[in-house]
Design an enzyme around this catalytic site. Structure first.
Site, PDB file in Angstrom:
ATOM      1  N   TYR A 142      25.991 -38.611   1.246  1.00 14.71           N
ATOM      2  CA  TYR A 142      26.278 -37.672   0.166  1.00 14.71           C
ATOM      3  C   TYR A 142      26.099 -36.264   0.711  1.00 14.71           C
ATOM      4  O   TYR A 142      25.121 -35.982   1.400  1.00 14.71           O
ATOM      5  CB  TYR A 142      25.319 -37.900  -1.009  1.00 14.71           C
ATOM      6  CG  TYR A 142      25.477 -36.911  -2.138  1.00 14.71           C
ATOM      7  CD1 TYR A 142      26.609 -36.928  -2.950  1.00 14.71           C
ATOM      8  CD2 TYR A 142      24.496 -35.957  -2.405  1.00 14.71           C
ATOM      9  CE1 TYR A 142      26.752 -36.023  -4.001  1.00 14.71           C
ATOM     10  CE2 TYR A 142      24.631 -35.051  -3.451  1.00 14.71           C
ATOM     11  CZ  TYR A 142      25.761 -35.088  -4.249  1.00 14.71           C
ATOM     12  OH  TYR A 142      25.902 -34.196  -5.282  1.00 14.71           O
ATOM     13  N   ASP A 237      23.856 -32.904   8.157  1.00  7.58           N
ATOM     14  CA  ASP A 237      23.436 -32.517   6.821  1.00  7.58           C
ATOM     15  C   ASP A 237      21.989 -32.963   6.654  1.00  7.58           C
ATOM     16  O   ASP A 237      21.709 -34.131   6.390  1.00  7.58           O
ATOM     17  CB  ASP A 237      24.349 -33.157   5.770  1.00  7.58           C
ATOM     18  CG  ASP A 237      23.967 -32.743   4.362  1.00  7.58           C
ATOM     19  OD1 ASP A 237      22.922 -32.074   4.199  1.00  7.58           O
ATOM     20  OD2 ASP A 237      24.712 -33.096   3.418  1.00  7.58           O
ATOM     21  N   LYS A 265      16.806 -28.473  -0.609  1.00  4.94           N
ATOM     22  CA  LYS A 265      15.601 -29.179  -1.059  1.00  4.94           C
ATOM     23  C   LYS A 265      14.304 -28.566  -0.506  1.00  4.94           C
ATOM     24  O   LYS A 265      13.882 -27.534  -1.006  1.00  4.94           O
ATOM     25  CB  LYS A 265      15.736 -30.681  -0.757  1.00  4.94           C
ATOM     26  CG  LYS A 265      16.952 -31.265  -1.509  1.00  4.94           C
ATOM     27  CD  LYS A 265      17.022 -32.755  -1.581  1.00  4.94           C
ATOM     28  CE  LYS A 265      18.131 -33.181  -2.541  1.00  4.94           C
ATOM     29  NZ  LYS A 265      19.336 -33.655  -1.933  1.00  4.94           N
TER      30      LYS A 265
HETATM   31  C1  LIG Z   1      20.827 -33.220  -2.241  1.00  3.38           C
HETATM   32  C2  LIG Z   1      21.818 -33.242  -1.131  1.00  3.38           C
HETATM   33  C3  LIG Z   1      22.941 -32.394  -1.094  1.00  3.38           C
HETATM   34  C4  LIG Z   1      23.298 -31.497  -2.241  1.00  3.38           C
HETATM   35  O1  LIG Z   1      22.336 -30.519  -2.458  1.00  3.38           O
HETATM   36  P1  LIG Z   1      22.310 -29.771  -3.893  1.00  3.38           P
HETATM   37  O2  LIG Z   1      21.224 -28.766  -3.742  1.00  3.38           O
HETATM   38  O3  LIG Z   1      22.033 -30.843  -4.894  1.00  3.38           O
HETATM   39  O4  LIG Z   1      23.648 -29.169  -4.085  1.00  3.38           O
HETATM   40  C5  LIG Z   1      23.733 -32.403   0.023  1.00  3.38           C
HETATM   41  N1  LIG Z   1      23.474 -33.205   1.058  1.00  3.38           N
HETATM   42  C6  LIG Z   1      22.418 -34.039   1.066  1.00  3.38           C
HETATM   43  C7  LIG Z   1      22.149 -34.900   2.257  1.00  3.38           C
HETATM   44  C8  LIG Z   1      21.561 -34.102  -0.030  1.00  3.38           C
HETATM   45  O5  LIG Z   1      20.540 -34.958  -0.035  1.00  3.38           O
END
Ligand SMILES: *Cc1c(COP(=O)(O)O)cnc(C)c1O
Length: 429
Positions: A142, A237, A265
């Site tokens: 994701y 990511d 995060k």
């Molecule tokens: C949470 C997450 C996102 C999206 O971040 P948001 O702050 O919710 O937009 C993107 N990539 C990864 C791996 C994530 O865990």
């Protein structure tokens, strides 16, 4: 009398599905969402005064737990000093210096307000640098809700993607290639067919958004090699793994240097902060140094910057990452012992302070399509049995749990006992 049902009924009249982010609606587990009033350390308190040991931790940002006193003090100081200027200020400078001096592949960093924005912007840089348009992603990772990332596998070979959300145009979905995790042959087919069109491959080096699906280091090294051969950038990511799995994230642990990395995060300690970073030559393509436009009214907001720096420097000072690892290991061991006698066996997957419980599989799960049938239904019952015993797990079978520094051993042992009892109840019914 405040109750969850009436708050939810009111919410449904003012927000789509009653929420501002889908998982919060509890559709994955059924029942009414629980409205929380406050939080402290490892615990959440709902609007009726019930408390829960919290393993959601706002889906990951709170590496020190709720309302950590040092993060709190930094945020309050920021409020006292003014919470947004729209000008240059020393606070984002301090956080950027901390990041660039601690993460070797982050020579330059740009702050944004979410992980989604960080990913969008990093991919824009990759397209600008390479002059190519396609991005390769993995089924089971994701990357936030930018259009090009909301895709699933189409029927074609070599990674053709189709939109997985209404409102994403076919043209945009076409620019993304999607391949399964843990499948070097499929990856090779995509690179063989489209290598010269690929601007970047993006991957969660520790996929943690469809359960926890640890990847073989060899597979990620193969991805790196294919990117290098094709002249495509490698984007890690690390929005979920960054500053949670050690100071240098999964890249540090794997010994793989991504070209660009995205954070979110933990970096903002619970305030809306994201970042993208990478080598100077790539990042200097970003405006105003270069011609890749990206901006934000509230980017590098001082509250998030000062809270984030307080959290990261504290983690460093207290050996927080090792502490998390040890605590989570003991917790998962206790939980493993507690669920050992079940008829329907369970598997507990853990990497650092991230854990995921699922119906037993013989082999480590590395792809979402191999999650056992019935896992979602099992989790829904387990989740509610855990709630009954005062433990709050993220409300979806696909979401992972997080241990924070505020989860001390006594709390973790109590939680392991409660979760084991919940699992036994589900097993017996
Ligand atoms: C949470 C997450 C996102 C999206 O971040 P948001 O702050 O919710 O937009 C993107 N990539 C990864 C791996 C994530 O865990």
């Amino acid at each position: 009398m405040i109750d969850h049902a009436s708050l939810y009924a009111r919410s449904l009249r003012v927000a789509p599905g009653g929420v501002h982010s889908p998982v919060r609606a509890f559709h994955g587990v059924g029942g009414l969402p629980i409205f929380m009033q406050s939080a402290s350390g490892a615990r959440l308190t709902d609007v009726t005064g019930r408390t829960f040991i919290d393993f959601c931790q706002s889906f990951g940002p709170l590496v020190l737990g709720h309302r950590d006193p040092d993060v709190h003090a930094a945020a309050v100081q920021a409020l006292n000093d003014g919470w947004t200027f729209g000008c240059c200020e020393p606070y984002s400078l301090a956080l950027a210096e901390w990041i660039t001096s601690n993460v070797p592949w982050a020579e330059r960093v740009r702050f944004v307000s979410s992980g989604t924005e960080a990913v969008m912007s990093a991919l824009r840089v990759a397209r600008a640098v390479t002059g190519r348009s396609r991005v390769l992603k993995f089924d089971g990772c994701y990357h936030g809700h930018a259009d090009g990332m909301l895709v699933k596998a189409g029927s074609g070979l070599a990674g053709q993607a189709i939109a997985s959300s209404a409102g994403v145009s076919g043209a945009v979905a076409d620019e993304t290639l999607i391949v399964p995790l843990d499948d070097a042959d499929a990856l090779d087919r995509a690179f063989d067919a489209h290598g010269a069109e690929i601007a970047a491959a993006i991957v969660e080096p520790l996929p943690a958004n469809y359960g926890l699906l640890p990847q073989r280091a060899d597979f990620l090294r193969h991805l790196e090699a294919r990117c290098r051969q094709a002249g495509a950038l490698l984007v890690f990511d690390e929005v979920i793994s960054g500053f949670r799995i050690g100071k240098t994230g999964m890249a540090g642990q794997l010994g793989i240097r991504p070209d660009l990395v995205t954070f979110g995060k933990v970096i903002g300690a619970g305030f809306p902060v994201g970042a993208y970073a990478g080598r100077q030559a790539l990042m200097d393509r970003v405006a105003p140094a270069g011609n890749v436009y990206q901006a934000g009214t509230l980017s590098a907001n001082p509250v998030g910057m000062r809270a984030g720096l307080a959290a990261l420097t504290k983690m460093d000072a207290i050996g927080g990452w090792r502490l998390l690892d040890e605590r989570a290991e003991r917790f998962c061991a206790a939980l493993g012992d507690g669920v050992a006698g079940l008829r329907q066996r369970l598997t507990i997957v853990r990497h650092g302070s991230i854990f995921w419980i699922h119906r037993h599989t013989r082999d480590t799960l590395r792809r979402p399509d191999l999650i056992p049938a019935g896992n979602r239904e099992w989790f829904a019952r387990f989740f509610h049995a855990a709630i009954e015993r005062g433990v709050y797990l993220p409300p979806s079978s696909y979401e992972v749990g997080f241990v924070s520094v505020a989860h001390d051993d006594a709390t973790l042992l109590a939680a392991a006992a409660a979760l084991a009892a919940a699992a036994h109840e589900v097993d017996a019914s």
